[in-house]
Design a protein around this motif. Structure first.
Motif, short mmCIF file in Angstrom:
data_model
loop_
_atom_site.label_atom_id
_atom_site.label_comp_id
_atom_site.label_asym_id
_atom_site.label_seq_id
_atom_site.Cartn_x
_atom_site.Cartn_y
_atom_site.Cartn_z
N SER A 1 -0.63 24.40 -59.53
CA SER A 1 -0.31 23.57 -60.69
C SER A 1 1.07 23.93 -61.25
O SER A 1 1.83 23.04 -61.68
N LYS A 2 1.42 25.21 -61.23
CA LYS A 2 2.72 25.64 -61.74
C LYS A 2 3.85 25.23 -60.79
O LYS A 2 4.95 24.89 -61.22
N ILE A 3 3.57 25.25 -59.49
CA ILE A 3 4.57 24.77 -58.52
C ILE A 3 4.84 23.29 -58.73
O ILE A 3 5.99 22.83 -58.71
N ILE A 4 3.77 22.52 -58.94
CA ILE A 4 3.93 21.09 -59.20
C ILE A 4 4.82 20.88 -60.42
O ILE A 4 5.74 20.04 -60.42
N LEU A 5 4.56 21.64 -61.48
CA LEU A 5 5.38 21.53 -62.69
C LEU A 5 6.84 21.87 -62.40
O LEU A 5 7.75 21.13 -62.80
N ASP A 6 7.07 23.00 -61.72
CA ASP A 6 8.44 23.44 -61.45
C ASP A 6 9.22 22.38 -60.67
O ASP A 6 10.38 22.08 -60.98
N VAL A 7 8.57 21.83 -59.64
CA VAL A 7 9.26 20.85 -58.79
C VAL A 7 9.51 19.56 -59.57
O VAL A 7 10.59 18.96 -59.49
N CYS A 8 8.53 19.12 -60.35
CA CYS A 8 8.72 17.90 -61.15
C CYS A 8 9.84 18.09 -62.18
O CYS A 8 10.59 17.14 -62.45
N CYS A 9 9.96 19.29 -62.74
CA CYS A 9 11.06 19.56 -63.67
C CYS A 9 12.41 19.45 -62.97
O CYS A 9 13.37 18.90 -63.53
N LYS A 10 12.49 19.97 -61.75
CA LYS A 10 13.74 19.87 -60.99
C LYS A 10 14.08 18.40 -60.71
O LYS A 10 15.24 17.97 -60.85
N ILE A 11 13.08 17.64 -60.33
CA ILE A 11 13.32 16.22 -60.03
C ILE A 11 13.70 15.47 -61.30
O ILE A 11 14.60 14.60 -61.28
N ARG A 12 13.05 15.77 -62.41
CA ARG A 12 13.38 15.10 -63.67
C ARG A 12 14.83 15.37 -64.06
O ARG A 12 15.54 14.46 -64.52
#
Length: 807
Positions: free
Chosen positions: A730-741
């Motif tokens: 779940s934290k990896i998903i957050l980190d990657v989505c933040c980078k994409i955002r």
């Protein structure tokens, strides 16, 4: 004022026209009501405020079984024409001054150019249940009791409009008492109206002796005696044949597993009431609402830990949940009152279609079961039970989600927030697993019931048969010809998918001049289904599943997509590793564990896989023999489950992942009991950009951490590590989505794919994203697994058409 009121939704076969007529008398309206191709149109004359108040009541006071998608009011001028743009199908007497209000009989000419909306099969209503058990009622213990608000609909429909003569009830002539009730009262215009004297009749036959049958009035005693003595019976349900057995009898359950070829997968249990279910399971308000809804789905519920009279272990094995549901017909309700809780499962061999033909069922199961309850009304299409789960998010919200969408919900459409291109009708063929097909036009996408996995020839044949039936039922050829439409056929881009081959063959045999065929990438279609449900045109899509063919000719399955319009970019993904084998590696988690451990540079202990097979797998990897590159998240879940010792083989799809989730939830429960906070460890993972400017997440650190800390650990430590794994993802998903955002400006995230049926991962991911300002979308109307692929395919192709129209 005169007005045309159009009601869109499941409003045929539910007593909606009689409801409108009754309401019109209350409002003193003049006019008429009629069915128009799956919707209801009302011509009304009264003061303006009266008409609008009447229209509000049409939505708020609708009869049980109806589902209102939209109500539109069009004011008419003196010539009977709408004041604004409207597809007015026309009432022949629009200029008349009405002296009363009437119900217009359905007719073939009463149709519109869009897709019909038709109600699904509806579970027995409370009033029919009461009559069924009332000794003074003339339908006392009539097992096929129904009314205008409940009973079979889609499973018995030959053609639209829905009238008695267009269903398999046509051959049952109403008796004088039923005819009188059809004209007025609770069963006014109830097309399935019947009784002991004039309706379909139930009978029972033994399967272990020739010419040994009982009359209908004995069927309950025969069936219940068999079940109480450890036997197995067949039941002709609403949407097809079923098998039933005593869930307390271990030998009966084991025999049922042998008959179906179903070794491990849990069985669903039918209960008499929601109160009885609460003796076994925790039931929230939302879960109770779905259990008691007219759709009567199976709802996955958490078991209570202090059950005093629990079922046999082999009913649900190690599962922490029970698939619970309530009776959907009079047959089920009467039987379960005689026997108590029952295993009721589809009457077919595993991987085969549900059987609907009387002779076929008797032939297939002759000598294998002990008796069959049947009746003499034909079922036209198989409809298995729908399956749902309710996920509780961290803020207390309860989110209902489909595992399987079928009886009780199909063929209700998805009503899109904006119309698709007017010049195209779409056929989408879905994926190979959990297959559904969909038909789309204008503002609606209609998806089929769950059909099954298309590795089975019988499922392939079923899809073609059902698609042909749906095309005829929804009058597709007339819609296409009347509107000069082009037809587009859509499939998955996997070159070896049976569904894609079927789509190609179907396309080649279509009789239309304007036709095209296209392919949609699997994970893009997953996200497309969420976009369709929520009217999105752009988002960050996170699609996690087992396998899907990628645009680079590798197997994808852990994808972060930037979706804009009909296009997508693969913004990030988990690293693709060398996997040995295809179908077998999807089942044998030990093979996957060896591949992931090898990729992480770790030695593989012999308890993971025996020395001989381990050497073969490692040699295949080193020499690129029978190897494919795979980034599927489902395979990572399987490998971790095996490495931590929870499960090493998928006897049914997702078994290893379910047991890994169970372990993590067991750890959480212990934390709650002890009043402790769960371990918030997050395993660091390397995230780097590749030559395509896409972020690549390495699984090696995750696998290494879990292996080194879990190899010699006790069970409680391993359960904690299972939780750490979910938390880290779940934290990896957050980190990657933040980078994409930060790179795209997109702040909406859509979650889809079979891995997100994992309620722990789903809930933690939603919480992480929302706490960091993301707007999170997910499937509610369609399954998040491959059952939602076909509507996603249509929605994305419709966006392509809109993009092209702007050029």
């Amino acid at each position: 004022m005169k007005a045309l009121i159009r009601v869109t939704g499941a409003v045929q076969g539910v007593g909606y026209r009689p409801f409108v007529a009754k309401l019109s008398y209350e409002y003193k309206l003049k006019g008429e009501v009629k069915n128009v191709g799956g919707i209801v149109e009302i011509l009304a004359e009264a003061d303006r405020d009266v008409i609008y108040s009447f229209a509000d009541r049409l939505r708020t006071d609708c009869p049980p079984g109806s589902i209102i998608l939209d109500i539109s009011v069009y004011e008419l001028n003196e010539n009977g024409k709408p004041e604004g743009p409207c597809d007015h199908s026309g009432f022949h007497a629009v200029k008349e001054k009405y002296s009363d209000f009437r119900i217009v009989k359905s007719g073939k000419e009463n149709r519109i150019n869009g897709l019909y909306v038709f109600p699904p099969d509806i579970g027995i209503c409370a009033e029919c249940s009461r009559e069924l058990l009332d000794e003074d009622d003339r339908r006392y213990r009539y097992p096929l009791i129904s009314c205008a608000s409940c009973g079979p609909r889609y499973s018995i429909l030959n053609s639209i409009p829905y009238d008695r003569e267009t269903t398999t009830m046509e051959s049952f002539k109403m008796c004088p008492k039923c005819e009188a009730e059809y004209a007025a009262g609770r069963r006014m215009h109830a097309q399935t109206i019947s009784c002991h004297d004039c309706g379909p009749q139930v009978s029972f036959s033994f399967c272990n002796a020739s010419n040994n049958s009982k009359e209908a009035e004995d069927y309950l005693k025969c069936a219940s005696d068999i079940i109480k003595n450890g036997g197995i019976i067949g039941i002709k349900g609403v949407g097809g044949y079923q098998l039933a057995a005593d869930p307390y009898n271990e030998k009966a359950v084991e025999r049922l597993r042998l008959i179906k070829g179903r070794e491990q997968k849990p069985f669903a249990v039918m209960f008499e009431s929601a109160e009885q279910i609460e003796n076994y399971c925790h039931v929230s308000k939302t879960e109770r609402e779905y259990l008691q809804s007219l759709a009567r789905p199976i709802v996955l519920l958490d078991k209570k830990s202090d059950i005093k009279n629990d079922f046999a272990y082999n009913v649900s094995m190690d599962s922490r949940q029970i698939g619970a549901f309530l009776p959907s017909s009079g047959i089920h309700e009467l039987l379960i009152r005689e026997t108590g809780a029952l295993i009721v499962t589809s009457g077919n061999y595993s991987s085969q279609p549900m059987i609907i033909d009387d002779n076929e069922y008797a032939e297939v199961f002759a000598g294998k079961i002990d008796g069959i309850i049947t009746y003499d009304r034909q079922i036209l299409r198989p409809l298995d039970d729908s399956v749902m789960q309710v996920i509780r998010l961290s803020d207390g919200r309860e989110v209902p989600r489909f595992i399987r969408r079928s009886r009780g919900y199909v063929p209700l459409p998805l009503l899109l927030s904006k119309d698709m291109a007017d010049n195209t009708l779409y056929y989408a063929f879905g994926a190979d697993l959990k297959n559904t097909f969909s038909i789309g036009y204008r503002d609606k996408i209609i998806s089929s019931q769950y059909l099954g996995d298309m590795e089975s020839l019988e499922i392939l044949m079923l899809q073609k048969k059902e698609l042909d039936h749906s095309s005829e039922l929804f009058d597709i050829s007339k819609i296409v010809s009347d509107n000069s439409l082009g037809v587009e056929v859509i499939s998955d881009m996997h070159p070896a998918y049976h569904s894609a081959d079927l789509a190609k063959s179907y396309f080649e045999h279509l009789p239309y001049e304007k036709k095209t065929i296209s392919k949609i990438q699997h994970h893009h279609a997953h996200i497309g289904s969420v976009m369709a449900e929520n009217g999105l045109t752009e988002c960050i899509g996170v699609a996690f599943d087992g396998t899907g063919y990628g645009t680079d000719n590798t197997i994808w399955g852990a994808e972060f997509l930037v979706c804009r319009g009909a296009d997508f970019e693969r913004a990030a993904h988990f690293k693709a590793i060398k996997m040995v084998g295809q179908d077998e590696s999807m089942k044998d988690a030990a093979i996957g564990a060896v591949c992931f451990l090898k990729d992480a540079g770790l030695d593989i202990p012999d308890h993971i896989l025996d020395v001989k097979n381990k050497k073969l797998i490692l040699a295949a990897i080193d020499n690129n023999i029978s190897v494919h590159r795979n980034s599927g998240m489902g395979r990572l879940f399987d490998a971790v489950s095996c490495i931590l010792g929870f499960s090493s083989y998928n006897n049914y799809e997702g078994e290893c992942a379910v047991k890994l989730q169970n372990a993590a939830e067991s750890y959480l429960e212990r934390c709650i009991e002890k009043g402790e906070s769960p371990d918030d460890t997050v395993i660091d993972s390397v995230i780097e950009k590749d030559e395509n400017n896409s972020y690549v997440i390495s699984q090696a650190d995750i696998v290494s951490f879990l292996f080194r800390n879990g190899i010699n650990a006790d069970i409680e430590t391993k359960e904690k590590l299972a939780y750490v794994f979910h938390n880290s993802l779940s934290k990896i998903i957050l980190d990657v989505c933040c980078k994409i955002r930060s790179e795209t400006g997109l702040n909406s995230v859509s979650l889809s794919g079979g891995v997100f049926t994992n309620r722990l991962l789903f809930a933690k991911t939603v919480a992480c994203l929302e706490e960091n300002g993301f707007v999170v979308y997910y499937n509610r109307i369609y399954p998040t697994n491959d059952g939602g692929i076909s509507p996603g395919q249509i929605y994305l192709r419709s966006l392509t058409k809109k993009d092209q129209s702007r050029l």
